[in-house]
Design an enzyme around this catalytic site. Structure first.
Site, PDB file in Angstrom:
ATOM      1  N   ALA A  74       0.838  -1.193   0.000  1.00  0.00           N
ATOM      2  CA  ALA A  74       0.000   0.000   0.000  1.00  0.00           C
ATOM      3  C   ALA A  74       0.878   1.250   0.000  1.00  0.00           C
ATOM      4  O   ALA A  74       0.473   2.318   0.445  1.00  0.00           O
ATOM      5  CB  ALA A  74      -0.948   0.015   1.197  1.00  0.00           C
ATOM      6  N   SER A  75       2.129   1.053  -0.468  1.00  0.00           N
ATOM      7  CA  SER A  75       3.075   2.153  -0.641  1.00  0.00           C
ATOM      8  C   SER A  75       3.297   2.911   0.661  1.00  0.00           C
ATOM      9  O   SER A  75       3.627   2.320   1.679  1.00  0.00           O
ATOM     10  CB  SER A  75       2.606   3.071  -1.769  1.00  0.00           C
ATOM     11  OG  SER A  75       3.599   3.997  -2.125  1.00  0.00           O
ATOM     12  N   HIS A  76       3.086   4.231   0.642  1.00  0.00           N
ATOM     13  CA  HIS A  76       3.382   5.070   1.805  1.00  0.00           C
ATOM     14  C   HIS A  76       2.239   5.113   2.813  1.00  0.00           C
ATOM     15  O   HIS A  76       2.344   5.800   3.835  1.00  0.00           O
ATOM     16  CB  HIS A  76       3.692   6.494   1.336  1.00  0.00           C
ATOM     17  CG  HIS A  76       2.603   7.090   0.502  1.00  0.00           C
ATOM     18  ND1 HIS A  76       2.429   6.755  -0.819  1.00  0.00           N
ATOM     19  CD2 HIS A  76       1.631   7.977   0.800  1.00  0.00           C
ATOM     20  CE1 HIS A  76       1.387   7.426  -1.302  1.00  0.00           C
ATOM     21  NE2 HIS A  76       0.889   8.167  -0.347  1.00  0.00           N
TER      22      HIS A  76
END
Length: 207
Positions: A74-76
């Site tokens: 979910a990346s950052h």
């Protein structure tokens, strides 16, 4: 089901090979395994990279001429979120393409086929590529802040292999997001280096 949907999409256009990795969120391994199972059942041979950064998946996709690269991340966003990043034939999927996969998953009409599966450690080849293609002109004292993300597994070893020393009084500080595809740099005074300055420095090294 999303793995089967994407595998079916690949199968229908003649693609046969995908690489898959995941970040280090607690939910990522199970989601990765489920996606790989869907790919295999729909007829796509798959390489499992384990817990890796997004750039490592993209590197492997190019290195082995895979038809697709998939990252469970979910990346950052915070650890209670998760998601999927997909590249196909070297290009990231667009929002409309993700929606098509969602529709296909609901319909449940999937292809099948014979496949191969392997687990592969891309880290040695990825690190060797860095040390072969990149050199610092001087020895830097640096500080690394991977934010408990997947870069915490690799960043110290990578920068030390490039001749840097990890220090509490750094010349530069590098910070990364959870899946390692976002970078911020602080100078020796702790001031953020603007992203446009970083882009200007990087652009001459992008092929």
């Amino acid at each position: 089901l999303l793995g089967k949907a994407f595998g079916t999409t690949l199968n229908r256009d003649g693609s046969k090979y995908a690489v898959v990795g995941a970040d280090n969120r607690p939910s990522s391994p199970a989601l990765k395994d489920a996606f790989i199972k869907g790919l295999i059942e729909s007829g796509i041979s798959t390489m499992d990279l384990g817990t890796v950064t997004t750039p490592m998946v993209l590197f492997c996709t190019s290195e082995f001429s895979a038809d697709a690269g998939v990252v469970i991340t979910a990346s950052h966003n915070s650890a209670n979120y998760n998601g999927i990043k997909i590249t196909r034939h070297g290009k990231p999927l667009e929002k409309t393409e993700y929606l098509i996969l969602k529709t296909m998953a609901k319909k449940g009409e999937f292809t099948k086929g014979e496949t191969q599966f392997e687990k592969y450690d891309i880290w040695p080849k990825y690190k060797e590529s860095f040390t072969r293609n990149f050199k610092f002109k001087k020895k830097f004292n640096i500080k690394l802040d991977p934010g408990s993300g997947v870069c915490s597994l690799y960043s110290n070893e990578l920068f030390e292999s490039l001749g840097c020393s990890i220090s509490k009084t750094p010349d530069l500080t590098f910070t990364f997001d959870t899946d390692g595809d976002r970078l911020s740099v602080l100078d020796s005074s702790g001031k953020l280096v603007p992203s446009d300055i970083l882009a200007a420095l990087f652009v001459n090294h992008i092929k």
